[in-house]
Design a protein around this motif. Structure first.
Motif, PDB file in Angstrom:
ATOM      1  N   LYS A 187      95.261  31.861  37.978  1.00  0.00           N
ATOM      2  CA  LYS A 187      95.951  30.699  38.541  1.00  0.00           C
ATOM      3  C   LYS A 187      95.116  29.449  38.351  1.00  0.00           C
ATOM      4  O   LYS A 187      95.634  28.393  38.017  1.00  0.00           O
ATOM      5  CB  LYS A 187      96.240  30.929  40.023  1.00  0.00           C
ATOM      6  N   ARG A 188      93.797  29.578  38.557  1.00  0.00           N
ATOM      7  CA  ARG A 188      92.937  28.414  38.353  1.00  0.00           C
ATOM      8  C   ARG A 188      92.967  27.987  36.898  1.00  0.00           C
ATOM      9  O   ARG A 188      92.983  26.811  36.587  1.00  0.00           O
ATOM     10  CB  ARG A 188      91.509  28.736  38.780  1.00  0.00           C
ATOM     11  N   SER A 189      92.995  28.964  35.993  1.00  0.00           N
ATOM     12  CA  SER A 189      93.031  28.650  34.576  1.00  0.00           C
ATOM     13  C   SER A 189      94.322  27.908  34.226  1.00  0.00           C
ATOM     14  O   SER A 189      94.315  26.963  33.441  1.00  0.00           O
ATOM     15  CB  SER A 189      92.925  29.932  33.763  1.00  0.00           C
ATOM     16  N   THR A 190      95.444  28.318  34.832  1.00  0.00           N
ATOM     17  CA  THR A 190      96.728  27.658  34.585  1.00  0.00           C
ATOM     18  C   THR A 190      96.701  26.236  35.102  1.00  0.00           C
ATOM     19  O   THR A 190      97.178  25.309  34.437  1.00  0.00           O
ATOM     20  CB  THR A 190      97.864  28.456  35.252  1.00  0.00           C
ATOM     21  N   LYS A 191      96.157  26.023  36.294  1.00  0.00           N
ATOM     22  CA  LYS A 191      96.059  24.662  36.852  1.00  0.00           C
ATOM     23  C   LYS A 191      95.186  23.788  35.969  1.00  0.00           C
ATOM     24  O   LYS A 191      95.515  22.633  35.706  1.00  0.00           O
ATOM     25  CB  LYS A 191      95.483  24.717  38.269  1.00  0.00           C
TER      26      LYS A 191
END
Length: 112
Positions: free
Chosen positions: A90-94
């Motif tokens: 999720k952090r990578s997507t953000k």
């Protein structure tokens, strides 16, 4: 003058290439088998030399370690996550959204 070991016959000595053909294995596989079943094998440079007894030892080792034959393997035990996204994902997507504009990749700068 004769040496002390002149009357001892070595029998047939085979090279790595001969044994590869005879056992129908690749060089890498043969080296793995030698390391596993013949830790004190006779090495000459990068190559090995094998007596008939050595070849039989490797063959017996191949037969004993070959429990499952041609597709009869039991299904692997599945362990771990279900493959869903983790918080790291999720952090990578953000971060990806912050680095791109309107969902498109940022243009690369070219040297001039």
């Amino acid at each position: 003058m004769k040496a002390a070991n002149d009357n001892v016959s070595l029998g047939t000595i085979s090279t790595t290439a001969d044994v590869m053909v005879r056992l129908r294995v690749s060089r890498k596989t043969l080296y793995i088998l030698v390391a596993k079943h013949l830790p004190g094998a006779a090495r000459v440079g990068r190559d090995y030399r094998f007596e008939e007894a050595d070849i039989l030892t490797i063959w017996r080792g191949m037969k004993s370690s070959c429990v499952f034959i041609s597709g009869n393997e039991p299904p692997a035990n599945r362990t771990g996550s279900s493959g869903g996204r983790t918080t790291k994902g999720k952090r990578s997507t953000k971060l990806q959204k912050l680095l791109t504009k309107n969902g498109r990749s940022a243009p690369h700068k070219t040297r001039e």
